[in-house]
Motif scaffolding. Sequence first.
Motif, PDB file in Angstrom:
ATOM      1  N   VAL A 306       0.836  -1.204   0.000  1.00 42.60           N
ATOM      2  CA  VAL A 306       0.000   0.000   0.000  1.00 42.60           C
ATOM      3  C   VAL A 306       0.870   1.252   0.000  1.00 42.60           C
ATOM      4  CG1 VAL A 306      -1.805   1.284   1.193  1.00 42.60           C
ATOM      5  CG2 VAL A 306      -1.836  -1.209   1.244  1.00 42.60           C
ATOM      6  N   ALA A 307       1.841   1.287   0.915  1.00 42.21           N
ATOM      7  CA  ALA A 307       2.655   2.493   1.095  1.00 42.21           C
ATOM      8  C   ALA A 307       3.529   2.816  -0.106  1.00 42.21           C
ATOM      9  CB  ALA A 307       3.517   2.343   2.341  1.00 42.21           C
ATOM     10  N   PHE A 308       4.153   1.793  -0.692  1.00 43.29           N
ATOM     11  CA  PHE A 308       5.154   2.039  -1.726  1.00 43.29           C
ATOM     12  C   PHE A 308       4.673   1.769  -3.151  1.00 43.29           C
ATOM     13  CE2 PHE A 308       7.966   0.565   1.963  1.00 43.29           C
ATOM     14  CZ  PHE A 308       8.053   1.850   2.471  1.00 43.29           C
ATOM     15  N   HIS A 309       3.515   1.125  -3.284  1.00 46.90           N
ATOM     16  CA  HIS A 309       2.993   0.820  -4.619  1.00 46.90           C
ATOM     17  C   HIS A 309       1.642   1.490  -4.881  1.00 46.90           C
ATOM     18  CE1 HIS A 309       5.807  -2.475  -5.838  1.00 46.90           C
ATOM     19  NE2 HIS A 309       5.999  -2.522  -4.541  1.00 46.90           N
ATOM     20  N   ALA A 310       0.708   1.333  -3.962  1.00 44.58           N
ATOM     21  CA  ALA A 310      -0.679   1.747  -4.238  1.00 44.58           C
ATOM     22  C   ALA A 310      -0.900   3.247  -4.082  1.00 44.58           C
ATOM     23  CB  ALA A 310      -1.640   0.977  -3.327  1.00 44.58           C
ATOM     24  N   LEU A 311      -0.236   3.874  -3.112  1.00 41.14           N
ATOM     25  CA  LEU A 311      -0.468   5.297  -2.851  1.00 41.14           C
ATOM     26  C   LEU A 311       0.397   6.162  -3.765  1.00 41.14           C
ATOM     27  CD1 LEU A 311      -0.912   5.420   1.021  1.00 41.14           C
ATOM     28  CD2 LEU A 311      -2.646   5.832  -0.739  1.00 41.14           C
ATOM     29  N   ARG A 312      -0.040   6.284  -4.992  1.00 39.62           N
ATOM     30  CA  ARG A 312       0.658   7.122  -5.968  1.00 39.62           C
ATOM     31  C   ARG A 312      -0.074   8.461  -6.064  1.00 39.62           C
ATOM     32  NH1 ARG A 312       1.448   4.794 -11.922  1.00 39.62           N
ATOM     33  NH2 ARG A 312      -0.748   5.329 -12.153  1.00 39.62           N
ATOM     34  N   PHE A 313       0.682   9.539  -6.144  1.00 41.11           N
ATOM     35  CA  PHE A 313       0.075  10.863  -6.224  1.00 41.11           C
ATOM     36  C   PHE A 313      -0.589  11.058  -7.586  1.00 41.11           C
ATOM     37  CE2 PHE A 313       3.781  11.656  -3.297  1.00 41.11           C
ATOM     38  CZ  PHE A 313       3.005  11.732  -2.140  1.00 41.11           C
ATOM     39  N   VAL A 314      -1.597  11.929  -7.614  1.00 41.80           N
ATOM     40  CA  VAL A 314      -2.276  12.220  -8.885  1.00 41.80           C
ATOM     41  C   VAL A 314      -1.283  12.851  -9.856  1.00 41.80           C
ATOM     42  CG1 VAL A 314      -4.601  12.441  -7.930  1.00 41.80           C
ATOM     43  CG2 VAL A 314      -3.078  14.428  -7.944  1.00 41.80           C
ATOM     44  N   ALA A 315      -1.571  12.715 -11.140  1.00 35.78           N
ATOM     45  CA  ALA A 315      -0.626  13.122 -12.186  1.00 35.78           C
ATOM     46  C   ALA A 315      -0.142  14.569 -12.075  1.00 35.78           C
ATOM     47  CB  ALA A 315      -1.242  12.863 -13.555  1.00 35.78           C
ATOM     48  N   PRO A 316      -1.010  15.581 -11.855  1.00 35.19           N
ATOM     49  CA  PRO A 316      -0.505  16.958 -11.796  1.00 35.19           C
ATOM     50  C   PRO A 316       0.521  17.174 -10.690  1.00 35.19           C
ATOM     51  CG  PRO A 316      -2.890  16.956 -12.077  1.00 35.19           C
ATOM     52  CD  PRO A 316      -2.488  15.539 -11.780  1.00 35.19           C
ATOM     53  N   ILE A 317       0.277  16.578  -9.525  1.00 42.23           N
ATOM     54  CA  ILE A 317       1.228  16.707  -8.414  1.00 42.23           C
ATOM     55  C   ILE A 317       2.511  15.962  -8.726  1.00 42.23           C
ATOM     56  CG2 ILE A 317       1.636  16.063  -5.998  1.00 42.23           C
ATOM     57  CD1 ILE A 317      -1.303  16.606  -5.444  1.00 42.23           C
ATOM     58  N   GLN A 318       2.374  14.735  -9.242  1.00 45.58           N
ATOM     59  CA  GLN A 318       3.545  13.927  -9.559  1.00 45.58           C
ATOM     60  C   GLN A 318       4.408  14.611 -10.619  1.00 45.58           C
ATOM     61  OE1 GLN A 318       4.201  10.769  -8.023  1.00 45.58           O
ATOM     62  NE2 GLN A 318       6.197  11.184  -8.924  1.00 45.58           N
ATOM     63  N   GLU A 319       3.775  15.161 -11.641  1.00 40.54           N
ATOM     64  CA  GLU A 319       4.512  15.804 -12.720  1.00 40.54           C
ATOM     65  C   GLU A 319       5.261  17.039 -12.247  1.00 40.54           C
ATOM     66  OE1 GLU A 319       1.366  16.418 -15.455  1.00 40.54           O
ATOM     67  OE2 GLU A 319       1.263  14.310 -16.072  1.00 40.54           O
ATOM     68  N   LEU A 320       4.605  17.864 -11.411  1.00 42.89           N
ATOM     69  CA  LEU A 320       5.271  19.063 -10.908  1.00 42.89           C
ATOM     70  C   LEU A 320       6.420  18.679  -9.974  1.00 42.89           C
ATOM     71  CD1 LEU A 320       5.567  22.072 -10.646  1.00 42.89           C
ATOM     72  CD2 LEU A 320       3.736  22.082  -8.929  1.00 42.89           C
ATOM     73  N   GLY A 321       6.188  17.698  -9.120  1.00 47.55           N
ATOM     74  CA  GLY A 321       7.263  17.230  -8.247  1.00 47.55           C
ATOM     75  C   GLY A 321       8.451  16.718  -9.039  1.00 47.55           C
ATOM     76  N   ASN A 322       8.171  15.994 -10.121  1.00 46.80           N
ATOM     77  CA  ASN A 322       9.243  15.480 -10.976  1.00 46.80           C
ATOM     78  C   ASN A 322      10.034  16.611 -11.623  1.00 46.80           C
ATOM     79  OD1 ASN A 322       8.363  12.903 -10.396  1.00 46.80           O
ATOM     80  ND2 ASN A 322       7.222  12.656 -12.298  1.00 46.80           N
ATOM     81  N   GLN A 323       9.334  17.629 -12.075  1.00 46.04           N
ATOM     82  CA  GLN A 323      10.009  18.760 -12.706  1.00 46.04           C
ATOM     83  C   GLN A 323      10.941  19.467 -11.719  1.00 46.04           C
ATOM     84  OE1 GLN A 323       7.196  21.416 -14.564  1.00 46.04           O
ATOM     85  NE2 GLN A 323       6.290  19.802 -15.815  1.00 46.04           N
ATOM     86  N   LEU A 324      10.455  19.694 -10.497  1.00 47.65           N
ATOM     87  CA  LEU A 324      11.289  20.367  -9.498  1.00 47.65           C
ATOM     88  C   LEU A 324      12.482  19.500  -9.118  1.00 47.65           C
ATOM     89  CD1 LEU A 324       8.699  22.086  -7.112  1.00 47.65           C
ATOM     90  CD2 LEU A 324       9.584  22.820  -9.330  1.00 47.65           C
ATOM     91  N   ALA A 325      12.265  18.189  -9.037  1.00 49.04           N
ATOM     92  CA  ALA A 325      13.374  17.281  -8.718  1.00 49.04           C
ATOM     93  C   ALA A 325      14.444  17.343  -9.811  1.00 49.04           C
ATOM     94  CB  ALA A 325      12.848  15.851  -8.566  1.00 49.04           C
ATOM     95  N   ARG A 326      14.027  17.405 -11.055  1.00 53.21           N
ATOM     96  CA  ARG A 326      14.985  17.469 -12.161  1.00 53.21           C
ATOM     97  C   ARG A 326      15.766  18.773 -12.138  1.00 53.21           C
ATOM     98  NH1 ARG A 326      11.479  16.122 -17.346  1.00 53.21           N
ATOM     99  NH2 ARG A 326      13.361  16.939 -18.348  1.00 53.21           N
ATOM    100  N   ARG A 327      15.094  19.856 -11.760  1.00 49.95           N
ATOM    101  CA  ARG A 327      15.784  21.147 -11.688  1.00 49.95           C
ATOM    102  C   ARG A 327      16.840  21.150 -10.589  1.00 49.95           C
ATOM    103  NH1 ARG A 327      10.143  24.564 -12.299  1.00 49.95           N
ATOM    104  NH2 ARG A 327       9.688  23.796 -14.412  1.00 49.95           N
ATOM    105  N   MET A 328      16.588  20.411  -9.524  1.00 51.69           N
ATOM    106  CA  MET A 328      17.605  20.265  -8.485  1.00 51.69           C
ATOM    107  C   MET A 328      18.722  19.341  -8.965  1.00 51.69           C
ATOM    108  SD  MET A 328      17.105  22.021  -5.680  1.00 51.69           S
ATOM    109  CE  MET A 328      18.246  21.193  -4.592  1.00 51.69           C
ATOM    110  N   TRP A 329      18.337  18.212  -9.538  1.00 53.24           N
ATOM    111  CA  TRP A 329      19.281  17.149  -9.907  1.00 53.24           C
ATOM    112  C   TRP A 329      20.273  17.597 -10.958  1.00 53.24           C
ATOM    113  CZ3 TRP A 329      20.966  14.341 -14.014  1.00 53.24           C
ATOM    114  CH2 TRP A 329      21.529  13.083 -13.765  1.00 53.24           C
TER     115      TRP A 329
END
Length: 562
Positions: A306-329
């Motif tokens: 449940v914790a690591f597979h099922a509880l995935r964030f909705v696409a808009p949140i996930q996409e924005l989080g990914n973008q910010l992570a890439r800008r840091m990385w």
Amino acid sequence: MARGKNLKNPFLTLSPSAIFQLFSLSPINSPLLSSKKSPRKHHSLCTPPAISFLFLSLMVSFTSSAVVVLRLMFPPQDSVPCSLTSPSPSSWNRAASSSYFQLLLDSDSDSKEELKMENGVMVPLPVHAMVGNLSEEEREFWKQPDGEGFRPCLDFSIEYRKKSVKISKEKRRFLMVVASGGLNQQRNQIVDAVVIARILEAALVVPVLQVNLIWEDESEFPDIFDVEHFKRTLQSDVRIVSSLPSTHLIPRQSIHNQIPHHVSPLWIRSRFFKQLNEEGVLILKGLDSKLSKNLPADLQKLRCKVAFHALRFVAPIQELGNQLARRMWIEGPYIAIHLRLEKDVWVRTGCLTGLGPEYDEIITRTQETEPKYLTGRLNISHSRRRLSGLCPLNAFEMARLLKALGAPSSARMYLAGGKPFGGSKALQPLAAKFPNLVTKEMLAREDELSPYTKKSSALAAIDYIVSLSSEVFIPSHGGNMARTMKGHRSFIGHRKYITPDKRAMVPFLEDSTLSDTEFKSLMTKMHRKSQGQPEPRNKKRDRDVIAYPVPECMCKHGSSIF
């Protein structure tokens, strides 16, 4: 790893051009098998059958090889890989790092590309290769822990799977759960809600998220989490429905919220199963830390699923989080700090802020006038709470600890969490030692965060995503995010996680006679074994499997089977 239409897998040893070369070498292009007619017709009639058969065999062989390679390059979306981790530091070489770095440079940083998900697991950006003129101390700081061969292994027992056939089709009994608190506190309650539904052999109605008293966030489950993914991932474990069927009425009895701490599956069944059978509906509230941390192995695995597979964030949140992570990385390795300096944290812990009497007076007055913020009786002095390790590390203490552990002054730091009480004054000691402090507000571009201005849960989810891809994560205080991040970083590849030993540190922090060299030596020894190495949950009593997934959810021999 990023995934997009124009992105290549940086870990492949064969490029797409090599595949086409395989086809170009194939006998399908041979003149002997060409569909074009030869100027001399008798040549096509005189080709020996054995040679034709030979070329046909070679063609099949080459085609099969090409298919195999293509499958390796582009695995089917519903396949379950043997390992759900990113490349380990030992396998992440300079060439791969350079390839991935160029891949990010070539991609559009504003594009809405999701990081690759394998069955719902967020795979973070890879760790950077340690190149350049780094000191031995800096190399040691950025060095990732040895995972000792532990990988996800959610292989449920045959008995569990047999029971799943019936439980996954349940249509008479329904469990409703109200989850309270902040995002990560709600996550933990949702995890236990699924487990309790399984124990009671009931269908689970998508949990209700209670309005948070502190942040007044009215977000509902579908605003934060991907409901369909949640249902689909758990469809073989528990039936999940979006709402209660019209055939079932909510009973008049009050919601059950008087549940003792650390109850067992037996207690749950004996207390609620008969009522659930008779009424068809059970409503539970206040599940936080109520279910025992020591459950049968299958239920522990379900927690991880449940914790690591099922509880995935909705696409808009996930996409924005990914973008910010890439800008840091893309700027190099970075540290994520969950700096717990918000006003409500100081109020709840009953600790002094270190900002001066005027700030401490505000906290004391809030505790007296707003008792709803308090989570426990503050019946011991400030100094005793601090010496007991119950207070967050402030910015000055975090700066001293990080410097002692070898963090370079040039390191970029992502600050997760809400706005600190005291504003820039609260952060000044950390900024003085590490000037490259970055927040999501600084990373985001115009209007990217505007949809989440008053959505603390969404902002916490973005912090979670960016923190997961950091080379190093360190919390200034324990809590639900710290525990979940600890286990999640282990589950996706043993990312470095530093656990400050506050209780042992405080006497040395207050000893003004210690030199920086002595303090550094003490901190290094103190934290040598608490930097992300696999630590079995059963080493200490009542540990949370979400924070310590070894050995129930991670093992050395086995595949990541659902």
